[in-house]
Design a protein around this motif. Structure first.
Motif, PDB file in Angstrom:
ATOM      1  N   UNK A 265       0.827  -1.202   0.000  1.00 14.27           N
ATOM      2  CA  UNK A 265       0.000   0.000   0.000  1.00 14.27           C
ATOM      3  C   UNK A 265       0.859   1.247   0.000  1.00 14.27           C
ATOM      4  N   UNK A 266       0.475   2.244  -0.792  1.00 11.12           N
ATOM      5  CA  UNK A 266       1.140   3.542  -0.801  1.00 11.12           C
ATOM      6  C   UNK A 266       0.725   4.297   0.459  1.00 11.12           C
ATOM      7  N   UNK A 267       1.707   4.753   1.253  1.00 14.81           N
ATOM      8  CA  UNK A 267       1.384   5.329   2.558  1.00 14.81           C
ATOM      9  C   UNK A 267       0.743   6.711   2.446  1.00 14.81           C
ATOM     10  N   UNK A 440      -0.413   0.984   9.723  1.00 12.13           N
ATOM     11  CA  UNK A 440       1.013   1.271   9.548  1.00 12.13           C
ATOM     12  C   UNK A 440       1.245   2.420   8.577  1.00 12.13           C
ATOM     13  N   UNK A 441       0.365   2.580   7.597  1.00 12.69           N
ATOM     14  CA  UNK A 441       0.491   3.720   6.679  1.00 12.69           C
ATOM     15  C   UNK A 441       0.336   5.031   7.431  1.00 12.69           C
ATOM     16  N   UNK A 442      -0.569   5.052   8.407  1.00 13.67           N
ATOM     17  CA  UNK A 442      -0.747   6.257   9.224  1.00 13.67           C
ATOM     18  C   UNK A 442       0.500   6.553  10.046  1.00 13.67           C
ATOM     19  N   UNK A 443       1.111   5.513  10.603  1.00 15.40           N
ATOM     20  CA  UNK A 443       2.346   5.704  11.365  1.00 15.40           C
ATOM     21  C   UNK A 443       3.460   6.206  10.462  1.00 15.40           C
ATOM     22  N   UNK A 444       3.506   5.705   9.223  1.00 20.43           N
ATOM     23  CA  UNK A 444       4.645   5.978   8.348  1.00 20.43           C
ATOM     24  C   UNK A 444       4.568   7.308   7.624  1.00 20.43           C
ATOM     25  N   UNK A 445       3.353   7.822   7.363  1.00 24.07           N
ATOM     26  CA  UNK A 445       3.232   8.993   6.474  1.00 24.07           C
ATOM     27  C   UNK A 445       3.272  10.331   7.207  1.00 24.07           C
ATOM     28  N   UNK A 535       6.007   3.046   1.006  1.00 21.37           N
ATOM     29  CA  UNK A 535       5.119   1.893   0.930  1.00 21.37           C
ATOM     30  C   UNK A 535       5.096   1.133   2.253  1.00 21.37           C
ATOM     31  N   UNK A 536       3.958   0.484   2.472  1.00 20.55           N
ATOM     32  CA  UNK A 536       3.781  -0.458   3.577  1.00 20.55           C
ATOM     33  C   UNK A 536       3.545  -1.829   2.961  1.00 20.55           C
ATOM     34  N   UNK A 537       4.221  -2.837   3.478  1.00 20.19           N
ATOM     35  CA  UNK A 537       4.004  -4.215   3.049  1.00 20.19           C
ATOM     36  C   UNK A 537       3.699  -5.061   4.274  1.00 20.19           C
ATOM     37  N   UNK A 538       2.564  -5.731   4.256  1.00 20.74           N
ATOM     38  CA  UNK A 538       2.176  -6.646   5.327  1.00 20.74           C
ATOM     39  C   UNK A 538       2.133  -8.052   4.743  1.00 20.74           C
TER      40      UNK A 538
END
Length: 594
Positions: A265-267, A440-445, A535-538
């Motif tokens: 997913x694109x963060x 995780x996208x919220x944490x990363x962006x 990006x986030x990868x799960x």
């Protein structure tokens, strides 16, 4: 109308004076009246004959003109008209973010029979059984010689099969035009595509309708003539999807896992670049729905979206981020990790003894359950619930898949202090890998919430702020240290600074009470590049077992992490990310200043 009297008094008197007979006057008046009536009748009859002649002339002109048009036109077989509303046959294509075909249409034919028009039903049944081995000759013969006037034989046939049927020479075997949905990439992105079937059918056309995935979610859009057959553009990248599925399938086999899922997913935009679930299926030949008891083992089950699991220690970064955002702790704050931590009859333990104290940063790097639980106690149940609600763990995701609409995380029935502690390290709250990727996208962006989407976007989402940018930066540094120093050491990919958190959760028993002793859900939630995440990868593996050592290993660090690292190594160049490789020390060369 004024009638003239037959014996007018004035004329009778004058006739008597002249010695004439009055009866002659009456006879003369009768004669004139009869002549007048005859003239009027004749005029009326002549008018009617004229109108009738004109009508006959018009009719002959119309019939003659129509006969002339038919004589001049090309001979054509009459077409059967469909009942009710017109069937919408054309369905728009589906393409990936670069315009490559994911789903399109193929012109084909359906085969049907009209037994009353057949000349040799026995030969037709015999030849059809030869062309289509799955058909029963005796059953066909019974249908052809019975009372049926119409029956479908095959809903879709190939051009070669059509020619073979045509060569039979049976006038009672007819073909109807069809539009078949084709997925040229086979199983690739099958859980996103979903599949189609025939809806309303007529002799000359059949409506193709979606049964799952984006095909069903965007059914009206794909069939809407107002769109001018414009293709539906998804956020998926075909090459990235192919690489993800190939590595995931190899990792699932290598780790002896029962199933696997991956979400990329694109963060910033929330675009889902790839979404994989294994085992999968071919939407060109979609299997039937399984019995309800085995739904989770069906290839139709989308583990990335429909699978709701306890995702273990991957949740710990959320607890640390909330504590930092609330000012309860900083990365250097010392946390009591002496254990076990007892609450009533329950005990919380760590995987190994980490000593009596660790910094918050080390609590995440070492993955201490006790330290995370103590931090959660400081946060409190109410504030923890608000934070997870802001991250999207209380509601289904709005991903454009029909399967996603009803998938809501499983929350504690009573959010007690014990629940607060267990949820902090990923137990007691079950969510899908897609929910985890969005968190995780919220944490990363930088701390803004993003909503996952399968539609291509040109701009970042400007979602509500969940945490400060400073908190987000600190959390990213912690995730990076988990890879360089902690439980995800196999996740480092040269040239791409990977950060992430492992999670290993015991799998619940089928009865819902208790857990398996030797079955786990292993997850690795990663971000890359960690210094400026894109990006986030799960990656989630169901019941993995790594057997290369003397004893079987099931933790995420040994199972999910290597698989995720291999995926990142394959897809990062495809995503346009340039590796950032530090130059090595040159041999026998000493750098000196002037």
């Amino acid at each position: 109308m004024i009638r003239t009297p037959l014996r007018p008094l004035a004329r009778i008197l004058r006739a008597r004076d002249r010695g004439e007979s009055p009866d002659a006057i009456e006879h003369e008046n009768i004669r004139r009246r009869q002549e007048d009536m005859r003239d009027r009748t004749r005029e009326r009859a002549e008018g009617r004959l004229l109108v009738l002649a004109a009508m006959f002339l018009c009719a002959f002109v119309v019939i003659g003109g129509r006969m002339g048009m038919l004589a001049a036109s090309v001979p054509e077989e009459p077409r059967a008209s469909s009942q009710g509303a017109e069937i919408r046959a054309q369905r728009a294509d589906i393409v990936d973010r670069r315009g490559r075909i994911l789903a399109t249409n193929l012109e084909t034919f359906a085969l049907y029979a009209q037994p009353p028009q057949m000349i040799d039903p026995g030969n037709a049944a015999r030849e059809l059984a030869r062309i289509f081995p799955d058909l029963d000759e005796e059953r066909l013969l019974g249908d052809f010689t019975g009372k049926r006037k119409f029956l479908w034989i095959k809903k879709k046939i190939s051009p070669e099969q059509k020619q073979a049927v045509h060569d039979i020479g049976e006038p009672g075997l007819l073909f109807g035009a069809r539009e078949m949905r084709l997925y040229p990439n086979g199983k690739l992105a099958s859980h996103v595509m979903g599949g189609t079937r025939f809806g309303r059918e007529g002799v000359r056309a059949a409506e193709v309708v979606g049964v799952a995935g984006v095909e069903k979610y965007f059914d009206e859009v794909l069939l809407d003539p107002a769109n001018g057959s414009r293709a539906l553009t998804l956020s998926l990248d075909l090459t990235v999807q192919a690489a993800t599925e190939r590595v995931l399938a190899g990792g699932m086999k290598l780790m002896n896992a029962r199933g696997a899922a991956a979400v990329l997913m694109d963060v910033r935009t929330g675009e889902v670049i790839s979404l994989a679930s294994l085992p999968d299926f071919d939407p060109n030949d979609r299997p039937r729905l399984p019995p309800s008891t085995g739904a989770a083992d069906s290839p139709l089950f989308n583990r990335a979206v429909q699978g709701v699991y306890e995702l273990g220690s991957t949740f710990k970064i959320f607890t640390a981020a909330q504590a930092m955002d609330l000012g309860i702790a900083t990365p250097d704050t010392m946390i009591n990790t002496a254990g076990p931590l007892r609450w009533g009859k329950y005990s919380i333990r760590d995987f190994r003894n980490y000593g009596s104290e660790l910094t918050l940063d080390k609590v995440i790097v070492k993955s201490s359950n006790i330290g995370t639980a103590r931090v959660a106690q400081e946060i409190g149940a109410e504030r923890q619930q608000d934070f997870f609600r802001d991250l999207g763990f209380f509601d289904p995701t709005s991903l454009e898949l029909v399967e996603a609409a009803g998938i809501k995380p499983l929350l504690p029935s009573k959010w007690s202090e014990l629940s607060t502690m267990t949820v902090s390290y990923g137990h007691g709250l079950s969510a899908s890998p897609l929910h985890l990727a969005a968190g995780y996208a919220t944490v990363a962006n930088g701390g803004r919430r993003v909503v996952p989407t399968l539609l291509k976007r040109d701009a970042p989402q400007d979602g509500p702020r969940v945490m400060s940018e400073a908190t987000s930066a600190n959390a990213r540094r912690m995730l990076r240290r988990v890879v360089t120093e902690g439980t995800a050491s196999f996740g480092d990919v040269p040239g791409y600074a990977v950060g992430g958190k492992t999670g290993t959760a015991d799998k619940p028993l089928e009865t819902g009470r208790g857990y398996h002793e030797d079955k786990v859900i292993a997850t690795f939630a990663s971000i890359f590049p960690a210094h400026d995440p894109r990006y986030v990868l799960v990656v989630t593996l169901d019941e993995p077992v790594e057997t290369s050592g003397p004893e079987p290993r099931r933790t995420a660090g040994w199972t999910a992490v290597p698989v995720a690292a291999e995926i990142i190594g394959r897809i990062a160049p495809l995503l346009g990310l340039r590796p950032d490789v530090e130059p090595g020390q040159l041999a026998d060369i000493t750098l000196t200043s002037n």
